[in-house]
Enzyme design. Structure first.
Site, mmCIF file in Angstrom:
data_model
loop_
_atom_site.group_PDB
_atom_site.id
_atom_site.type_symbol
_atom_site.label_atom_id
_atom_site.label_comp_id
_atom_site.label_asym_id
_atom_site.label_seq_id
_atom_site.Cartn_x
_atom_site.Cartn_y
_atom_site.Cartn_z
ATOM 1 N N LYS A 282 0.839 -1.209 0.000
ATOM 2 C CA LYS A 282 0.000 0.000 0.000
ATOM 3 C C LYS A 282 0.875 1.261 0.000
ATOM 4 O O LYS A 282 2.100 1.177 0.189
ATOM 5 C CB LYS A 282 -0.920 -0.048 1.218
ATOM 6 C CG LYS A 282 -1.952 -1.183 1.180
ATOM 7 C CD LYS A 282 -2.803 -1.089 2.434
ATOM 8 C CE LYS A 282 -3.853 -2.150 2.502
ATOM 9 N NZ LYS A 282 -4.624 -2.043 3.757
ATOM 10 N N TYR B 210 -12.476 -2.654 -2.750
ATOM 11 C CA TYR B 210 -12.959 -2.727 -1.364
ATOM 12 C C TYR B 210 -14.487 -2.793 -1.302
ATOM 13 O O TYR B 210 -15.100 -2.237 -0.384
ATOM 14 C CB TYR B 210 -12.439 -1.537 -0.563
ATOM 15 C CG TYR B 210 -10.998 -1.683 -0.118
ATOM 16 C CD1 TYR B 210 -10.559 -2.818 0.578
ATOM 17 C CD2 TYR B 210 -10.060 -0.689 -0.379
ATOM 18 C CE1 TYR B 210 -9.246 -2.956 0.993
ATOM 19 C CE2 TYR B 210 -8.733 -0.816 0.037
ATOM 20 C CZ TYR B 210 -8.336 -1.960 0.725
ATOM 21 O OH TYR B 210 -7.035 -2.093 1.146
ATOM 22 N N PHE C 274 -15.276 3.177 8.246
ATOM 23 C CA PHE C 274 -13.936 3.664 7.922
ATOM 24 C C PHE C 274 -13.693 3.747 6.410
ATOM 25 O O PHE C 274 -12.586 4.069 5.980
ATOM 26 C CB PHE C 274 -12.861 2.774 8.580
ATOM 27 C CG PHE C 274 -12.960 1.311 8.226
ATOM 28 C CD1 PHE C 274 -12.424 0.823 7.041
ATOM 29 C CD2 PHE C 274 -13.585 0.417 9.091
ATOM 30 C CE1 PHE C 274 -12.506 -0.515 6.708
ATOM 31 C CE2 PHE C 274 -13.682 -0.938 8.771
ATOM 32 C CZ PHE C 274 -13.136 -1.395 7.560
ATOM 33 N N ARG D 38 -1.027 -15.017 3.858
ATOM 34 C CA ARG D 38 -1.661 -14.326 5.000
ATOM 35 C C ARG D 38 -0.825 -14.509 6.262
ATOM 36 O O ARG D 38 -0.717 -13.596 7.075
ATOM 37 C CB ARG D 38 -3.067 -14.884 5.247
ATOM 38 C CG ARG D 38 -4.057 -14.593 4.138
ATOM 39 C CD ARG D 38 -4.692 -13.246 4.203
ATOM 40 N NE ARG D 38 -5.551 -13.057 5.349
ATOM 41 C CZ ARG D 38 -6.338 -11.986 5.494
ATOM 42 N NH1 ARG D 38 -6.337 -11.027 4.571
ATOM 43 N NH2 ARG D 38 -7.105 -11.847 6.541
ATOM 44 N N THR E 112 -4.316 -8.342 10.364
ATOM 45 C CA THR E 112 -4.710 -7.095 9.691
ATOM 46 C C THR E 112 -4.375 -5.876 10.541
ATOM 47 O O THR E 112 -3.918 -4.859 10.044
ATOM 48 C CB THR E 112 -6.233 -7.116 9.411
ATOM 49 O OG1 THR E 112 -6.523 -8.278 8.643
ATOM 50 C CG2 THR E 112 -6.672 -5.889 8.637
ATOM 51 N N ARG F 97 3.796 -7.249 8.863
ATOM 52 C CA ARG F 97 3.187 -6.167 9.660
ATOM 53 C C ARG F 97 3.768 -6.127 11.074
ATOM 54 O O ARG F 97 3.942 -5.049 11.646
ATOM 55 C CB ARG F 97 1.670 -6.353 9.722
ATOM 56 C CG ARG F 97 0.978 -6.053 8.386
ATOM 57 C CD ARG F 97 -0.480 -6.413 8.465
ATOM 58 N NE ARG F 97 -1.241 -6.122 7.270
ATOM 59 C CZ ARG F 97 -2.244 -6.872 6.841
ATOM 60 N NH1 ARG F 97 -2.600 -7.972 7.489
ATOM 61 N NH2 ARG F 97 -2.904 -6.538 5.749
ATOM 62 N N ASN G 195 -1.566 -0.423 7.326
ATOM 63 C CA ASN G 195 -1.011 -1.748 7.654
ATOM 64 C C ASN G 195 -0.131 -2.309 6.526
ATOM 65 O O ASN G 195 0.060 -3.510 6.419
ATOM 66 C CB ASN G 195 -2.136 -2.731 8.022
ATOM 67 C CG ASN G 195 -3.174 -2.870 6.937
ATOM 68 O OD1 ASN G 195 -3.061 -2.241 5.887
ATOM 69 N ND2 ASN G 195 -4.178 -3.695 7.171
ATOM 70 N N HIS H 213 -1.976 -5.301 1.591
ATOM 71 C CA HIS H 213 -3.260 -5.991 1.482
ATOM 72 C C HIS H 213 -2.966 -7.401 0.974
ATOM 73 O O HIS H 213 -2.145 -7.567 0.070
ATOM 74 C CB HIS H 213 -4.193 -5.279 0.502
ATOM 75 C CG HIS H 213 -5.400 -6.107 0.164
ATOM 76 N ND1 HIS H 213 -6.504 -6.168 0.985
ATOM 77 C CD2 HIS H 213 -5.649 -6.945 -0.871
ATOM 78 C CE1 HIS H 213 -7.391 -6.998 0.446
ATOM 79 N NE2 HIS H 213 -6.889 -7.484 -0.681
ATOM 80 N N GLU I 82 -9.916 -10.984 -6.886
ATOM 81 C CA GLU I 82 -8.980 -9.851 -6.829
ATOM 82 C C GLU I 82 -7.896 -9.964 -7.902
ATOM 83 O O GLU I 82 -7.528 -8.964 -8.511
ATOM 84 C CB GLU I 82 -8.361 -9.758 -5.431
ATOM 85 C CG GLU I 82 -9.382 -9.335 -4.389
ATOM 86 C CD GLU I 82 -8.812 -9.148 -3.001
ATOM 87 O OE1 GLU I 82 -9.538 -8.633 -2.142
ATOM 88 O OE2 GLU I 82 -7.642 -9.525 -2.752
HETATM 89 P P1 CMP Z 1 -6.962 -4.518 4.197
HETATM 90 O O1 CMP Z 1 -6.431 -5.881 4.466
HETATM 91 O O2 CMP Z 1 -6.491 -3.844 2.956
HETATM 92 O O3 CMP Z 1 -8.568 -4.528 4.199
HETATM 93 C C1 CMP Z 1 -9.378 -3.443 4.571
HETATM 94 C C2 CMP Z 1 -8.564 -2.329 5.159
HETATM 95 O O4 CMP Z 1 -9.311 -1.392 5.927
HETATM 96 C C3 CMP Z 1 -7.564 -2.898 6.154
HETATM 97 O O5 CMP Z 1 -6.556 -3.583 5.452
HETATM 98 C C4 CMP Z 1 -7.153 -1.632 6.896
HETATM 99 O O6 CMP Z 1 -6.213 -0.856 6.154
HETATM 100 C C5 CMP Z 1 -8.476 -0.868 6.957
HETATM 101 N N1 CMP Z 1 -9.243 -1.047 8.225
HETATM 102 C C6 CMP Z 1 -9.802 -2.187 8.679
HETATM 103 N N2 CMP Z 1 -10.479 -1.954 9.853
HETATM 104 C C7 CMP Z 1 -10.329 -0.619 10.100
HETATM 105 C C8 CMP Z 1 -10.807 0.238 11.150
HETATM 106 N N3 CMP Z 1 -11.558 -0.201 12.170
HETATM 107 N N4 CMP Z 1 -10.466 1.551 11.101
HETATM 108 C C9 CMP Z 1 -9.719 2.017 10.083
HETATM 109 N N5 CMP Z 1 -9.247 1.251 9.055
HETATM 110 C C10 CMP Z 1 -9.553 -0.046 9.067
#
Ligand code: CMP
Length: 159
Positions: free
Chosen positions: A10, A50, A58, A86, A92, A103, A123, A126, A137
């Site tokens: 990202k 997404y 969010f 993963r 995540t 991460r 994070n 993805h 995807e």
């Molecule tokens: P990703 O694995 O790309 O999938 C969805 C993304 O949303 C996740 O990584 C985070 O970057 C973001 N995300 C998930 N939960 C939250 C949250 N509670 N607040 C803010 N960002 C979030």
């Protein structure tokens, strides 16, 4: 059992110069990179990628985050690659990610902190969540002629 899965480094990972580190971790594990490109995501494409999150509280912050700079998109191939990738990427929410995961080694922020600051949880990566999501995807991000699989011909030599 050979699967393909999508990885995005990202915008925060690209800005921090972590593309090489991320690729090295997958390659050292024996996984193969079969697709790779830099992409500038726009709001429309963010809503496609997404789709499962567009109604979440969010989402607006998540879109701001994913369009904030180029991402590196990779398709990774290997035995049960979705699950293995993963594990390499880690939880995540970076605060929960185990040391030794990407991460867990390069981020520590939390969803609580992000929600208070009205931003998405940065994070770094993805990774497709399951086999079905990975198929969708990979097809969304890559055309067939951008994928260069070679494991099926060399399976015993490369795994
Ligand atoms: P990703 O694995 O790309 O999938 C969805 C993304 O949303 C996740 O990584 C985070 O970057 C973001 N995300 C998930 N939960 C939250 C949250 N509670 N607040 C803010 N960002 C979030």
């Amino acid at each position: 059992m050979i699967e393909q899965t999508l990885i995005l480094v990202k915008p925060d990972g690209v800005k921090r110069g972590l593309i090489g580190e991320v690729i090295a971790r997958f390659e050292k594990r024996g996984l193969k990179i079969v697709g790779m490109k830099m992409v500038e995501v726009d709001p429309d494409f963010s809503k496609k990628h997404y789709a499962a999150h567009v109604d979440k509280h969010f989402y607006a912050d998540l879109e701001t985050y994913i369009v904030s700079g180029p991402v590196a998109a990779l398709v990774i191939e290997g035995i049960q690659a979705v699950e293995v990738v993963r594990k390499i990427v880690g939880s995540t929410e970076p605060k929960d990610a185990l040391v030794g995961t990407i991460r867990g080694d390069f981020a520590h922020t939390s969803n609580d902190y992000s929600d208070k600051k009205k931003k998405a949880t940065a994070n770094l990566i993805h990774a497709s969540g399951n086999v079905e999501e990975a198929k969708q995807e990979v097809a969304l991000w890559f055309s067939i002629d951008e994928l260069h699989s070679y494991t099926s011909a060399n399976e015993e030599h490369v795994m």
